[in-house]
Design an enzyme around this catalytic site. Sequence first.
Site, short mmCIF file in Angstrom:
data_model
loop_
_atom_site.label_atom_id
_atom_site.label_comp_id
_atom_site.label_asym_id
_atom_site.label_seq_id
_atom_site.Cartn_x
_atom_site.Cartn_y
_atom_site.Cartn_z
N ASP A 31 -18.46 60.00 -32.33
CA ASP A 31 -19.39 58.73 -32.07
C ASP A 31 -20.95 58.99 -32.22
O ASP A 31 -21.42 58.00 -32.64
CB ASP A 31 -19.15 58.35 -30.55
N GLU A 33 -22.54 60.66 -34.42
CA GLU A 33 -22.86 60.56 -35.78
C GLU A 33 -22.67 59.24 -36.52
O GLU A 33 -23.44 58.66 -37.20
CB GLU A 33 -22.00 61.55 -36.56
N TYR A 34 -21.41 58.54 -35.85
CA TYR A 34 -21.34 57.02 -36.27
C TYR A 34 -22.48 56.41 -35.94
O TYR A 34 -22.88 55.46 -36.54
CB TYR A 34 -20.22 56.51 -35.57
N ASP A 35 -22.74 56.38 -34.71
CA ASP A 35 -24.15 55.59 -33.95
C ASP A 35 -25.28 55.94 -34.85
O ASP A 35 -26.03 54.91 -35.08
CB ASP A 35 -24.36 56.14 -32.72
N LEU A 81 9.80 31.49 -37.65
CA LEU A 81 11.28 32.43 -38.10
C LEU A 81 12.35 31.64 -37.15
O LEU A 81 12.28 31.30 -36.01
CB LEU A 81 11.11 33.49 -37.63
N GLU A 112 10.73 45.04 -39.68
CA GLU A 112 9.65 45.35 -39.04
C GLU A 112 9.48 44.66 -37.57
O GLU A 112 10.57 43.79 -37.36
CB GLU A 112 8.57 44.36 -39.56
N LYS A 114 8.65 42.69 -34.46
CA LYS A 114 8.28 41.37 -34.39
C LYS A 114 7.35 41.21 -32.99
O LYS A 114 7.59 41.31 -32.21
CB LYS A 114 9.38 40.22 -34.05
N ASP A 116 4.56 40.46 -30.48
CA ASP A 116 4.61 39.27 -29.43
C ASP A 116 2.79 39.25 -29.38
O ASP A 116 2.16 39.48 -28.35
CB ASP A 116 5.00 39.71 -28.28
N ARG A 135 -2.89 29.93 -36.27
CA ARG A 135 -1.94 29.45 -36.85
C ARG A 135 -2.05 27.83 -36.60
O ARG A 135 -1.56 27.24 -37.65
CB ARG A 135 -0.57 29.89 -36.44
N GLU A 202 -0.46 39.62 -37.03
CA GLU A 202 -0.49 39.42 -35.73
C GLU A 202 -1.45 40.16 -35.09
O GLU A 202 -1.78 41.28 -34.95
CB GLU A 202 0.96 39.77 -35.34
N TYR A 254 1.18 41.64 -42.10
CA TYR A 254 2.32 41.77 -42.72
C TYR A 254 2.70 40.72 -43.89
O TYR A 254 3.93 40.79 -44.34
CB TYR A 254 3.59 41.42 -41.66
N LYS A 351 16.49 39.00 -31.93
CA LYS A 351 15.46 39.16 -30.60
C LYS A 351 16.03 40.12 -29.75
O LYS A 351 17.44 40.13 -29.71
CB LYS A 351 15.55 37.89 -30.03
N CYS A 445 -10.25 43.86 5.82
CA CYS A 445 -9.73 44.88 4.78
C CYS A 445 -8.80 45.79 5.43
O CYS A 445 -8.86 46.40 6.32
CB CYS A 445 -11.00 46.03 4.38
N CYS A 448 -10.10 49.53 5.73
CA CYS A 448 -11.11 49.84 6.93
C CYS A 448 -11.30 48.81 8.06
O CYS A 448 -12.12 49.15 9.06
CB CYS A 448 -12.35 50.14 6.19
N CYS A 463 -13.98 43.71 -0.16
CA CYS A 463 -14.25 44.55 1.12
C CYS A 463 -15.57 45.04 0.94
O CYS A 463 -15.51 45.93 -0.22
CB CYS A 463 -13.29 45.69 1.24
N CYS A 468 -15.88 52.38 2.93
CA CYS A 468 -14.48 52.01 3.21
C CYS A 468 -13.61 53.16 2.45
O CYS A 468 -14.02 53.67 1.22
CB CYS A 468 -14.00 50.60 2.56
S1 IVH Z 1 7.20 37.10 -40.60
C1 IVH Z 1 7.69 33.59 -43.48
N1 IVH Z 1 6.80 39.08 -39.61
O1 IVH Z 1 6.86 35.66 -34.99
C2 IVH Z 1 7.14 34.66 -42.50
N2 IVH Z 1 6.30 37.33 -38.18
O2 IVH Z 1 8.54 33.51 -34.40
C3 IVH Z 1 7.45 34.28 -41.27
N3 IVH Z 1 5.55 37.64 -36.02
O3 IVH Z 1 5.12 33.05 -36.12
C4 IVH Z 1 6.96 35.10 -40.29
N4 IVH Z 1 5.68 39.79 -35.98
O4 IVH Z 1 3.41 34.81 -35.41
C5 IVH Z 1 6.95 38.02 -39.45
N5 IVH Z 1 6.58 41.57 -38.41
C6 IVH Z 1 6.37 39.97 -38.31
C7 IVH Z 1 6.08 39.35 -37.23
C8 IVH Z 1 6.13 37.96 -37.37
C9 IVH Z 1 5.40 38.77 -35.44
C10 IVH Z 1 5.63 36.41 -35.28
C11 IVH Z 1 4.93 35.29 -36.21
C12 IVH Z 1 5.81 34.23 -36.40
C13 IVH Z 1 6.56 34.30 -35.00
C14 IVH Z 1 8.00 33.63 -35.53
#
Ligand code: IVH
Length: 708
Positions: A31, A33-35, A81, A112, A114, A116, A135, A202, A254, A351, A445, A448, A463, A468
């Site tokens: 770090d 060196e980076y700095d 999706l 891949e 998905k 969240d 989006r 994402e 992705y 899902k 508290c 205490c 507190c 404490c």
């Molecule tokens: S593909 C045409 N790949 O899931 C492409 N979506 O419920 C459509 N998401 O709005 C999306 N990981 O925000 C894709 N590996 C992944 C994803 C992904 C998360 C999210 C994305 C999308 C939502 C759909």
Amino acid sequence: MDAFSRYNQLKQEINAHNHRYHVLDNPIISDVEYDRLLVELRQIESEHPDWVTPDSPTQRAGAVASDKFEKVKHPRPILSLANAFGAADARTWYERIRKLDDRVERAKFTVEPKIDGLSVVLHYRDGVFVQGATRGDGEIGEDITANLRTVRAIPLQIPVDSGQWTASSGQKPVSSEQLSLFGGAEENYQLPIPNYLVVRGEVFINNKEFERLNTRLAENGEKTYMNPRNAAAGSLRQLSPAITATRPLTILVYQVVYWENEAQKNPDILYPPGSQWELLQWLKSLGFPVTDVARRFDALDEAISYTETWDEGRDNLGYEADGMVIKLDDLGMALELGFVGKDPRGAIAFKFPAREVTTTLLNIEVDVGRTGVLTPKAVLEAVEIGGVIVRNATLHNFDYIAEKDIRIGDRVLVKRAGEVIPYIIGPVTDARGGAETIYIPPQTCPACGQAVEHFEGEVAWYCVNAACPAQLVRNLEHFVSRGAMDINGLGIKIVEQLIAIGLVRDVADLYTLTREQLLALEGFANKKADNLLAAIAESKTQPLNRLIIALGIHGVGEVAAGDLARHFSSLDDLSETSAADLESIEGFGPNTAAAIVDWFARPANQNLLQKLKENNVWPVSIPSTFNLQPSNLPFSGLTFVVTGTLPTLSREGVKEFIEAQGGKVTDSVSKKTSYLVLGENPGSKHDKALSLGVPILDEDGLKKLAGQ
Ligand code: IVH
């Protein structure tokens, strides 16, 4: 090498190190060196502000806050999706698209996670990150470029050089491997990418980082986030990028949304591949962070089995995924299949079952944190959620309990997300039998017994008793932690023992521990005792900013501590400062300034400081890389106070003048003030300066002192 070449080399080199650290998880320099490289870059930029480009690593943080986000039209619709809840749904999807196109029968699938998080769209022109958007409704999003720039995993320029940089950096800006990729010679340097490239990914927060963020927010009396997704959303939508910069956001990319190329400008272009699997490798080779758990399969059943293994293993991902996406690998075929509404036919979200259950809230307990914040904790009737037995859940803060009307005895909906602490979504009011009781937050508290307090503008109750015992444990934990004094081998068990037998009453007591005392503790033999004593002694050499962090002052984290260490030469200096002085430091608002002054004003803390000093825990130095100001300016090390109206310089003007000469301007006169700058109609500062014998200058004198 001339300054401009050096500047470009530094930018590329720092971006490459950043990529190794935040994307590859494989840094090759420290770090410090980076700095040092960053300091050199900043220095050049301060001399040549016109050279600064948007892909400079200095541009990640610090953009000014805006009052709203502008709208951005996406170059192509940002699709969603369709969902599949189980293998049968996935097979139905397959049958449907097979009927539309019989090539699907021989198709490959890429699977891949998905993630969240939040979908974002990143625009690169000639390899430079120029715009980033949310989006939105899929057609129009919001411009959050300044916030996205602060996400370290997002490359500011692509392709990211992956050469083996060393700190000395006498090397060529690209590795030999890359030189051949670029056509063999630096003169032929051409970006092997489209002139205009728009990708989608994402943005999210890793589970561990989410817990740390929530702990930090809670310690500062701020609202915590329900789950990592909300935290990512809240962090991305901050109007001030400086706040976003403090949030541990990351990204996985992705998709290529759109690209354009002027062929004549770039004949050797590498086109985005037409297979999802290869596209991921391509994105990765350009420097984008890409999931490492994607796989390609020859048949749908294999893709489904793989998805199911991740249902069981989802906690190992380190972030929240609510399923896996099964995608036709052939992107051309997927495109031809078209879409239904906003859902492309060529992919499906498989899902995972939601990890939410109802159980009974047996009780609400209260924990006391390091800064004294009281946090309510739910005691639940034990329940299994996704293979884990859950007995406790977080309730965020007392307001949350009231807002959601959560009562003791209620059936409550509990969600467990990854390894994140489970949280209560809310009560099932229909299940009430009448015996539930409304919860009343404690007035004292629980550790205490002292009265609790509430600060203006915060959700937390505190507190404020410095002695404490519950706080002491947390305080010590924080004091010895890696980002603070970094005392290795002093775990929570030992801390608790030391406090329980009265050997340690405050953090300074660590420095008077003896070998004999440690040997009397459970589990201590000679070697362990010696190692611990050595680690404690070693911590005395930590720089000032680390000790400031370690003190655990409300609102003073890594960044603020660094700023304080730059402005004050020791804790003596800092403890004499006024709130007004502190507020004159960039980034310090009235709340933090007041908390600092308040901390130093408490007799118990003054006592603690005295003890630390007696034990030589009194750093006066900061790492050299911290000192961005060259120390050979005319006013370096000098402190000025200004009073009255000066003939030509305004209040701001004189401050700028002094600071430009390397000096510091403070608000009140003390014996440490180097000069009082005196104008017409001075105030009481003049009398104070006279009484303390502080040298006095007029505007002319000030200019002469600067050699002008
Ligand atoms: S593909 C045409 N790949 O899931 C492409 N979506 O419920 C459509 N998401 O709005 C999306 N990981 O925000 C894709 N590996 C992944 C994803 C992904 C998360 C999210 C994305 C999308 C939502 C759909």
